[in-house]
Design a protein around this motif. Structure first.
Motif, mmCIF file in Angstrom:
data_model
loop_
_atom_site.group_PDB
_atom_site.id
_atom_site.type_symbol
_atom_site.label_atom_id
_atom_site.label_comp_id
_atom_site.label_asym_id
_atom_site.label_seq_id
_atom_site.Cartn_x
_atom_site.Cartn_y
_atom_site.Cartn_z
ATOM 1 N N LEU A 2 0.793 -1.219 0.000
ATOM 2 C CA LEU A 2 0.000 0.000 0.000
ATOM 3 C C LEU A 2 0.832 1.278 0.000
ATOM 4 O O LEU A 2 0.448 2.276 -0.591
ATOM 5 N N ARG A 3 1.981 1.231 0.705
ATOM 6 C CA ARG A 3 2.721 2.474 0.905
ATOM 7 C C ARG A 3 4.152 2.177 1.336
ATOM 8 O O ARG A 3 4.410 1.190 2.010
ATOM 9 N N LEU A 4 5.076 3.056 0.954
ATOM 10 C CA LEU A 4 6.471 2.961 1.379
ATOM 11 C C LEU A 4 6.884 4.279 2.026
ATOM 12 O O LEU A 4 6.475 5.351 1.581
ATOM 13 N N THR A 5 7.707 4.182 3.064
ATOM 14 C CA THR A 5 8.306 5.368 3.666
ATOM 15 C C THR A 5 9.813 5.151 3.682
ATOM 16 O O THR A 5 10.292 4.128 4.167
ATOM 17 N N PHE A 6 10.536 6.092 3.109
ATOM 18 C CA PHE A 6 11.991 6.026 3.059
ATOM 19 C C PHE A 6 12.561 7.024 4.050
ATOM 20 O O PHE A 6 12.219 8.204 4.018
ATOM 21 N N TYR A 7 13.441 6.535 4.928
ATOM 22 C CA TYR A 7 14.174 7.392 5.856
ATOM 23 C C TYR A 7 15.597 7.471 5.314
ATOM 24 O O TYR A 7 16.273 6.454 5.169
ATOM 25 N N VAL A 8 16.049 8.677 4.969
ATOM 26 C CA VAL A 8 17.341 8.856 4.304
ATOM 27 C C VAL A 8 18.213 9.773 5.162
ATOM 28 O O VAL A 8 17.788 10.868 5.534
ATOM 29 N N LEU A 41 9.387 10.399 1.629
ATOM 30 C CA LEU A 41 10.808 10.436 1.932
ATOM 31 C C LEU A 41 10.987 11.377 3.108
ATOM 32 O O LEU A 41 10.546 12.524 3.069
ATOM 33 N N ILE A 42 11.635 10.869 4.150
ATOM 34 C CA ILE A 42 11.868 11.662 5.352
ATOM 35 C C ILE A 42 13.370 11.725 5.593
ATOM 36 O O ILE A 42 14.030 10.685 5.716
ATOM 37 N N GLY A 43 13.914 12.923 5.624
ATOM 38 C CA GLY A 43 15.335 13.105 5.915
ATOM 39 C C GLY A 43 15.586 13.002 7.408
ATOM 40 O O GLY A 43 14.848 13.575 8.209
ATOM 41 N N VAL A 44 16.614 12.239 7.774
ATOM 42 C CA VAL A 44 16.970 12.055 9.184
ATOM 43 C C VAL A 44 18.470 12.284 9.343
ATOM 44 O O VAL A 44 19.237 12.167 8.388
ATOM 45 N N GLU A 45 18.881 12.612 10.553
ATOM 46 C CA GLU A 45 20.308 12.821 10.821
ATOM 47 C C GLU A 45 21.077 11.498 10.762
ATOM 48 O O GLU A 45 22.161 11.423 10.203
ATOM 49 N N SER A 46 20.517 10.446 11.364
ATOM 50 C CA SER A 46 21.176 9.143 11.367
ATOM 51 C C SER A 46 20.129 8.064 11.612
ATOM 52 O O SER A 46 18.995 8.357 11.996
ATOM 53 N N LEU A 47 20.538 6.808 11.381
ATOM 54 C CA LEU A 47 19.677 5.656 11.635
ATOM 55 C C LEU A 47 20.331 4.805 12.717
ATOM 56 O O LEU A 47 21.464 5.064 13.128
#
Length: 63
Positions: A2-8, A41-47
């Motif tokens: 249904l949906r994808l979320t990318f954390y970059v 797409l969600i920008g993040v500092e780190s994973l």
């Protein structure tokens, strides 16, 4: 699916071509159909894992 979320990590718009090339390569390897489902797409500092640059969260409906 249904949906994808990318954390970059440390996202910047100039990274879009590299990201799309990586997504297309991953889709070919895994059999993910193109066009992909709706995505964010969600920008993040780190994973959690320091060497990981992109994390994908998938939401699916199973019958």
């Amino acid at each position: 699916m249904l949906r994808l979320t990318f954390y970059v990590t440390q996202w910047a718009p100039e990274k879009i071509n590299d990201l799309m090339a990586g997504l297309e390569a991953a889709a070919a390897k895994t059999g993910l159909r193109l066009p992909m489902p709706p995505a964010s797409l969600i920008g993040v500092e780190s994973l959690f894992e320091p060497d990981v640059l992109v994390e994908v969260e998938a939401t699916a409906l199973i019958d």
